[in-house]
Design an enzyme around this catalytic site. Sequence first.
Site, mmCIF file in Angstrom:
data_model
loop_
_atom_site.group_PDB
_atom_site.id
_atom_site.type_symbol
_atom_site.label_atom_id
_atom_site.label_comp_id
_atom_site.label_asym_id
_atom_site.label_seq_id
_atom_site.Cartn_x
_atom_site.Cartn_y
_atom_site.Cartn_z
ATOM 1 N N CYS A 1 7.472 -0.581 6.046
ATOM 2 C CA CYS A 1 6.905 0.607 5.407
ATOM 3 C C CYS A 1 7.944 1.179 4.463
ATOM 4 C CB CYS A 1 6.556 1.625 6.503
ATOM 5 S SG CYS A 1 5.853 3.161 5.868
ATOM 6 N N LEU A 2 7.504 1.614 3.289
ATOM 7 C CA LEU A 2 8.437 2.218 2.333
ATOM 8 C C LEU A 2 9.096 3.464 2.913
ATOM 9 C CD1 LEU A 2 6.375 1.914 -0.993
ATOM 10 C CD2 LEU A 2 8.109 0.349 -0.098
ATOM 11 N N GLN B 1 3.221 10.021 1.682
ATOM 12 C CA GLN B 1 4.519 9.384 1.446
ATOM 13 C C GLN B 1 5.177 9.884 0.165
ATOM 14 O OE1 GLN B 1 2.911 5.175 2.216
ATOM 15 N NE2 GLN B 1 5.036 5.043 2.863
ATOM 16 N N GLY C 1 0.859 -1.176 0.000
ATOM 17 C CA GLY C 1 0.000 0.000 0.000
ATOM 18 C C GLY C 1 0.891 1.218 0.000
ATOM 19 N N HIS D 1 -1.038 6.633 8.106
ATOM 20 C CA HIS D 1 -0.225 7.630 7.383
ATOM 21 C C HIS D 1 -0.995 8.938 7.198
ATOM 22 C CE1 HIS D 1 3.446 5.581 6.268
ATOM 23 N NE2 HIS D 1 2.802 4.543 5.764
ATOM 24 N N HIS E 1 -2.735 0.405 8.520
ATOM 25 C CA HIS E 1 -1.395 0.989 8.343
ATOM 26 C C HIS E 1 -1.473 2.211 7.416
ATOM 27 C CE1 HIS E 1 3.103 0.580 7.568
ATOM 28 N NE2 HIS E 1 2.715 1.401 6.612
ATOM 29 N N GLU E 2 -2.188 2.066 6.301
ATOM 30 C CA GLU E 2 -2.266 3.176 5.342
ATOM 31 C C GLU E 2 -3.036 4.365 5.929
ATOM 32 O OE1 GLU E 2 -0.252 3.139 2.980
ATOM 33 O OE2 GLU E 2 0.175 1.006 3.219
HETATM 34 NI NI NI Z 1 3.681 2.707 5.282
#
Ligand code: NI
Length: 193
Positions: free
Chosen positions: A102-103, A54, A49, A148, A144-145
């Site tokens: 996470c990226l 981000q 995701g 953010h 999680h998304e």
């Molecule tokens: Ni993430």
Amino acid sequence: MAIRKVAVMGHPVLRQVSETVAPGEVDTQRIQRLIDDLIETAHEYDGAGIASPQIYEPLRICLIEIRDNPRYPHFPNVPLTILVNPKITVLNDDKLPKYEGCLSVPGIRGLVHRSRGIRVDALDRHGEPLSFQARDLHAATVQHELDHLDGKLFVDNVTDTRTLTFIPEYDRYWHKKGIEMLEAAGAELRKKS
Ligand code: NI
């Protein structure tokens, strides 16, 4: 479309509360381009995701897509889902233990606990209402998304910092244990073909 640079932990954009998108704006070229860039960037980095902040755009847009993801080989597949202004209602607050990455926190995993059942209400990429229920790994990915969009990172939810691990050490020491915890909880995992 363009692959965008991903903001990493420490950049203030990841700690902002993102702005709601006006429903009438969703179909504009600006937002449609942003959504295309989110898709392309998630594909490039094998994200399960990605959320708009981000890529330095603090708007309440995120996506989930899990398709035989090499970073998360045990996750069941989830079709590409664009969420604009998503809201979560917890349906089952039993907690699923799950190692997350996470990226924006590259190279690190840690153990978090996510609600096992949720309902998601959002707009789709054309501004039409979208509702669905999700459980276990799918539900955890959505949570999680959404975090953010509220300026939170998974590390905020790691209650035992001793579980923080770099990825080679995760693969060596914790991946199997993580899968065993998911299996013990009865979570659906991706069947290996
Ligand atoms: Ni993430």
